[in-house]
Design a protein around this motif. Sequence first.
Motif, short mmCIF file in Angstrom:
data_model
loop_
_atom_site.label_atom_id
_atom_site.label_comp_id
_atom_site.label_asym_id
_atom_site.label_seq_id
_atom_site.Cartn_x
_atom_site.Cartn_y
_atom_site.Cartn_z
N GLU A 46 -32.19 9.85 11.09
CA GLU A 46 -33.48 9.16 11.09
C GLU A 46 -34.36 9.63 9.93
N ALA A 47 -34.39 10.92 9.69
CA ALA A 47 -35.19 11.46 8.58
C ALA A 47 -34.68 10.93 7.24
N ALA A 48 -33.38 10.84 7.09
CA ALA A 48 -32.80 10.33 5.84
C ALA A 48 -33.16 8.86 5.66
N ALA A 49 -33.08 8.08 6.72
CA ALA A 49 -33.41 6.66 6.64
C ALA A 49 -34.88 6.47 6.29
N GLU A 50 -35.75 7.27 6.88
CA GLU A 50 -37.18 7.19 6.57
C GLU A 50 -37.45 7.57 5.11
N ALA A 51 -36.77 8.58 4.63
CA ALA A 51 -36.95 9.02 3.24
C ALA A 51 -36.50 7.92 2.28
N LEU A 52 -35.38 7.27 2.59
CA LEU A 52 -34.91 6.17 1.74
C LEU A 52 -35.90 5.01 1.75
N ALA A 53 -36.44 4.68 2.91
CA ALA A 53 -37.41 3.59 3.00
C ALA A 53 -38.67 3.92 2.21
N THR A 54 -39.13 5.15 2.30
CA THR A 54 -40.32 5.57 1.57
C THR A 54 -40.09 5.50 0.07
N ASP A 55 -38.93 5.99 -0.38
CA ASP A 55 -38.60 5.94 -1.81
C ASP A 55 -38.49 4.49 -2.29
N SER A 56 -37.90 3.65 -1.47
CA SER A 56 -37.74 2.23 -1.83
C SER A 56 -39.10 1.56 -1.95
#
Length: 60
Positions: A46-56
């Motif tokens: 979940e943390a990785a998915a959130e980080a990717l969404a934030t970077d995107s």
Amino acid sequence: MSCPICTKDTDQKYRPFCSRRCADVDLGRWLNGSYAVPSQDPEDLEAAAEALATDSDRLH
């Protein structure tokens, strides 16, 4: 034993590496994320998915 970075013979002083340079290259790979320990922990995913969404979002 050979150096995991360049495959030369290891030096006892820098073991398992052959030199300070190769030891530093290895450390740099850990620090910049080139090496990673895989995880199946749902919280990590979940943390990785959130980080990717934030970077995107920042890129757009």
